[in-house]
Design an enzyme around this catalytic site. Structure first.
Site, PDB file in Angstrom:
ATOM      1  N   GLU A 266     -18.123  24.882 -11.075  1.00 54.84           N
ATOM      2  CA  GLU A 266     -17.098  24.032  -9.770  1.00 54.84           C
ATOM      3  C   GLU A 266     -17.653  24.351  -8.656  1.00 54.84           C
ATOM      4  OE1 GLU A 266     -13.466  21.996 -12.107  1.00 54.84           O
ATOM      5  OE2 GLU A 266     -13.155  24.094 -11.035  1.00 54.84           O
TER       6      GLU A 266
ATOM      7  N   GLU B 282     -15.144  17.975 -18.109  1.00 54.62           N
ATOM      8  CA  GLU B 282     -14.013  18.743 -17.905  1.00 54.62           C
ATOM      9  C   GLU B 282     -13.561  17.050 -17.808  1.00 54.62           C
ATOM     10  OE1 GLU B 282     -12.281  21.597 -15.339  1.00 54.62           O
ATOM     11  OE2 GLU B 282     -13.636  22.584 -16.006  1.00 54.62           O
TER      12      GLU B 282
END
EC number: 3.2.1.23
Length: 619
Positions: free
Chosen positions: A183, A267
């Site tokens: 991320e 995710e």
């Protein structure tokens, strides 16, 4: 039965999983916009499970639960600080630290593995996986294109590669993909003070470190779809976290991956994280299955984060922060409202997802394993209570003119007791704006209040007599694991202690209480007083070990050890009111529990248990 786009059904019907012929070497690649295993188009239906959050004895059961839900892959983070707890200390062998054994078990259960080695993980884990002691190097800048930091990362990745590179698919192992960083596009968006070119140099350096260490890929990055600009890398597959819109997913990936797939959501959230003092988050089975079916219909690869969450045992829970920069410490349970509960149970969400996946996938889905036994125990009579302050006589304090942080004291976690004797009577407003994170405050051994960073409660009135003593028992509630403030993560007291505007200096004594191991209380006199931090202990007998939940309702705030295993924090504010005790950590026969109760508003005589968790009781 509906066909998955791009699937090769003759191969899929006979596929037995990556563990079927472990001695054979295989290939896994990205080609012609698809994932290909041994040249055949392959859809990835993954579930996240972190080996560090599950007792090693339960790994196989949980992996079988994943496979029986209809998944063919397990994804896991590797937490750097879990394996490198102190300079020069590495652990890849003991208990749940044995990553190679986890990979071997996953392969034996016929599951691919997606490895997420970081070095940054997030994951609601303490410091996002970074070792706390990196901060002791004043020349090192966390998560930046900084040579001391990159050197540390390279050392970690080399060590990790030594454990896992033989388990890559090219060597006949289960690892099919490896993530670069994590991320990072989100972090870039939060750090506009750093030039984008600097961010990109750092991200590229992490990827090169993985390659140099022996990781073969394919590699991927993981970001929100609108954050690829900061996190994507040339030649690396971008995947979109939390993206439910298939058109948006394809648009983002095409822009950074040559106008072709494969398309993956690294995710997909069937649940969500939880903080102390905030409501427990629930996502309905209907909402989750609807999204899963959208992915399946459109040939989107996905990883459920989390399929099984597990537990933040010990001091491993991290923390977030809100817009006011108030800390939001994560609860001990990492149940996550996942399809597989903290204790490994099949939830209604699990059953619903299994039904959907079974309709779409072409590989066999096995039967659901039987749940592990769970039972409540009779109330445990507490046999001894010890005043925590009595432990001071066996601790050599560190003295300094001003309070020192945990890091300056060489301590990562737990508690520090800050003590200061006054030669003159002093009264007024005590302020500790640099409190990290929670403290109970005492004058001459009597509790006069508490300070709490979560509630920005940094001050209280004190009245200290002549020759009186002020003491603050300070707890690290977990280092921040996400966002720009991850670079500000020292703990304890990190700014001057003020009374009535005057800085209190001179002869501070600091007693280190890391609670890395359970304390031996045999040599201490039994003593228990309301308001004093107290250690309770008891021996109890178990005739047949099984999972159990310790019922901490009626207690205040503290930690619990059973047979030396640190179960984690409890706190009356909720929403979590029980602690999960795996049955594999219980002995048939004699067992021991030790509880550190920091608030001790009442004198406790027994510890109750339950056969179900309480995760939604917010006080």
């Amino acid at each position: 039965m509906q066909r998955l786009p791009g699937a090769c059904w003759p191969w899929a019907c006979c596929w037995r999983g990556p563990g079927a012929q472990a001695e054979q070497k295989h290939t896994f690649e990205i080609r012609d916009g698809q994932f290909r295993y041994d040249g055949q188009p392959t859809q990835i239906h993954a579930g996240e499970m972190h080996y560090a959050r599950v007792p090693q004895q339960y790994w196989r059961h949980r992996l079988r639960m994943l496979k029986a839900m209809g998944l063919n892959t397990v994804a896991t983070y590797v937490f750097w600080n879990y394996h490198h707890p102190a300079p020069g200390v590495w652990d890849f062998k003991t208990g749940s630290h044995n990553l190679a054994e986890f990979l071997k078990t996953a392969q034996e259960e016929g599951l691919f593995v997606i490895l997420r080695p970081g070095p940054y993980a997030c994951a609601e884990w303490e410091f996002g996986g970074y070792p706390w002691w990196l901060q002791q190097n004043k020349n090192l800048v966390i998560r930046a294109n900084n040579q001391p930091f990159l050197d540390s990362c390279r050392g970690y990745l080399r060590r990790l590669a030594g454990q896992v590179k033989g388990y890559q698919v090219s060597q006949g192992g289960p690892i099919i993909m490896t993530q670069v960083e994590n991320e990072f596009g989100s972090y870039v968006s939060q750090r506009p003070d750093i030039p984008l070119a600097e961010h990109r140099q750092y991200n590229a350096a992490i990827k090169q470190s993985l390659v140099d260490a022996g990781f073969e890929g394919p590699f991927f990055t993981s970001d929100g779809a609108m954050l690829f600009e900061g996190g994507a890398l040339p030649g690396v597959l971008p995947t979109a976290n939390g993206e439910g819109n298939v058109d948006n997913l394809k648009k983002a990936v095409n822009q950074y991956h040559g106008n072709q797939g494969p398309y993956m959501v690294a995710e997909f959230y069937p649940g969500w994280l939880d903080h102390w003092g905030e409501p427990f988050t629930r996502i309905s089975p209907e909402q989750t299955t609807k999204q899963a079916e959208t992915y399946l219909k459109n040939g989107v690869n996905f990883n459920m984060y989390m399929a099984h969450g597990g537990t933040n045992f010990g001091f491993t829970a991290g923390a977030n922060y809100n817009e006011e920069h108030e800390i939001q410490p994560d609860i001990t349970s990492y149940d996550y409202n996942a399809p597989i509960s903290e204790a490994g149970w099949a939830t209604p969400k699990y059953t619903a997802l299994r039904e959907v996946l079974t309709r779409y996938v072409k590989y066999p889905v096995p039967a659901v394993p039987a749940p592990l036994p769970v039972r409540a125990l009779p109330p445990i009579a507490l046999s001894k209570a010890v005043d925590l302050f009595d432990l001071k006589k066996d601790i050599k304090p560190v003295t300094n003119d001003a309070p020192l942080s945990f890091e300056a004291l060489g301590q990562g976690h737990g508690y520090v007791l800050y003590s200061k004797r006054f030669t003159q009577p002093t009264q007024g407003k005590l302020q500790v704006k640099g409190l990290r994170d929670y403290a109970t405050v005492y004058v001459n051994g009597k509790r006069v209040g508490e300070l709490n960073r979560q509630q920005t409660q940094y001050g209280l009135d004190v009245q200290i007599p002549f020759n009186g003593t002020l003491e603050l028992l300070v707890e690290n509630m977990g280092r921040i694991n996400y966002g720009a403030d991850i670079v500000h993560n020292t703990k304890g007291i990190i700014s001057p202690v003020i009374i009535n505007g005057f800085e209190i200096t001179g002869d501070w004594s600091m007693y280190k209480l890391p609670f890395e191991q359970v304390p031996d209380l045999a040599k201490y006199t039994a003593k228990n007083k309301v308001g004093k931090p107290t250690l309770y202990t008891a021996a109890f007998t178990v005739t047949q070990p099984a999972d159990v939940f310790l019922d901490m309702r009626g207690w205040g705030k503290g930690i619990v050890f059973v047979n030396g295993h640190h179960l984690g924090r409890y706190w009356k504010v909720g929403p979590q009111q029980t602690l999960y005790l795996p049955g594999c950590w219980l002995n048939k026969g004699q067992n021991e529990v030790v509880i550190l109760e920091q608030q001790n508003d009442v004198l406790h005589t027994e510890l109750k248990t339950a056969d179900k968790p309480i995760l939604e009781d917010l006080q």
